[in-house]
Design a protein around this motif. Sequence first.
Motif, PDB file in Angstrom:
ATOM      1  N   HIS A  20       0.787  -1.218  -0.121  1.00 32.78           N
ATOM      2  CA  HIS A  20      -0.012  -0.009  -0.008  1.00 32.78           C
ATOM      3  C   HIS A  20       0.981   1.390  -0.077  1.00 32.78           C
ATOM      4  N   LEU A  21       1.819   1.163   0.926  1.00 35.16           N
ATOM      5  CA  LEU A  21       2.600   2.462   0.596  1.00 35.16           C
ATOM      6  C   LEU A  21       3.397   2.691  -0.332  1.00 35.16           C
ATOM      7  N   SER A  22       3.973   1.528  -0.900  1.00 34.78           N
ATOM      8  CA  SER A  22       4.807   1.615  -2.534  1.00 34.78           C
ATOM      9  C   SER A  22       3.649   2.121  -3.365  1.00 34.78           C
ATOM     10  N   ARG A  23       2.601   1.861  -3.356  1.00 30.28           N
ATOM     11  CA  ARG A  23       1.345   2.420  -4.606  1.00 30.28           C
ATOM     12  C   ARG A  23       1.072   3.829  -4.333  1.00 30.28           C
ATOM     13  N   LEU A  24       1.221   4.203  -2.861  1.00 33.21           N
ATOM     14  CA  LEU A  24       0.942   5.473  -2.529  1.00 33.21           C
ATOM     15  C   LEU A  24       2.307   6.630  -3.092  1.00 33.21           C
ATOM     16  N   MET A  25       3.447   5.894  -2.953  1.00 33.70           N
ATOM     17  CA  MET A  25       4.487   6.604  -3.471  1.00 33.70           C
ATOM     18  C   MET A  25       4.777   6.733  -4.926  1.00 33.70           C
TER      19      MET A  25
END
Length: 235
Positions: free
Chosen positions: A96-101
Amino acid sequence: MRKEKSVSAVKRSTDQEVDLFLNKLSHMPKTTRTKGRLIFALDATASRQMTWDHACHIQAMMFEEARNVGGLEIQLVFYRGFRECKASGWVEDTPHLSRLMTSVSCLAGNTQIEKVFKRALKETNEKKVNAMVFVGDAMEEDIDTLGHLAGQLGLHGLPCFMFHEGNDPVVATAFKQFARLSGGAYCPFDEGAAQQLKDLLTAVAVFAAGGRKALVDYSQKNKGTSTRLLSQIPE
C-alpha cells in the motif's frame, strides 16, 4: 576550475558521516512501544525525481526489516509544486505504501519543510510518533522558524533524521541544526548511494519499531553500514 576530490577521499568522508549518524542513532533512548510509528517525509520537487524513484524501492526493504522486530506504522508526507503538501494515513503494509509513493510525480516548487514539521507535531500530540525521516536537497525557508519547530519536536521526543542529497553547505548547516535541535541525526547521501541510504533508513525504522536493543540485534544479524558501531552497543 575547482579540483575534484579523489574517489577514495569522498568515500572516507562519507564513511565518517555514516559512522557519526549511526553512533548518534545508537544512543537514542529505548522505546517501549511494541509497534513503532515513523513519519517518512520527502521533498517531491522536480530536482528530486531520481531519488524519489530510488526511495520507492528502498522503503519497501526498510519496512521489511522493521516488521521483523515488531511492526511499524508509517505515514508518508510529501510536498511539491505550488503549496501542495499531502500526508497519507498510517499504513502497515508495504504494497500500500509503495502504491502511494509510485502514484506521485515530482513537480517544480519551493520547499515546505515548515508544513512537514508542523504535521509531525500534530501527529505526535495525537499519538506518539517515534521518529521522522526527512529526505531532501534544499531549504528555502526561514531557518529560525524551522529551528524553533525542530526544537519543539525535540521537546516532544520526536527525533528527526535528516538525509541530505547534494553538497549545498547552507542546506547542510540547516539540516544539521534541525537534527540536533530535535534530538535526531544528519547524514548526507547522493543519488548513487542507494545501498547506503537503504542501510541507514532501515536502521532508523528498526529503531522506531523496537528501540535500541532491536537496533543492536539487527546489526548483529546483518552485515552492512551499521554493523561496525551497532554491534558494540550493550543490550
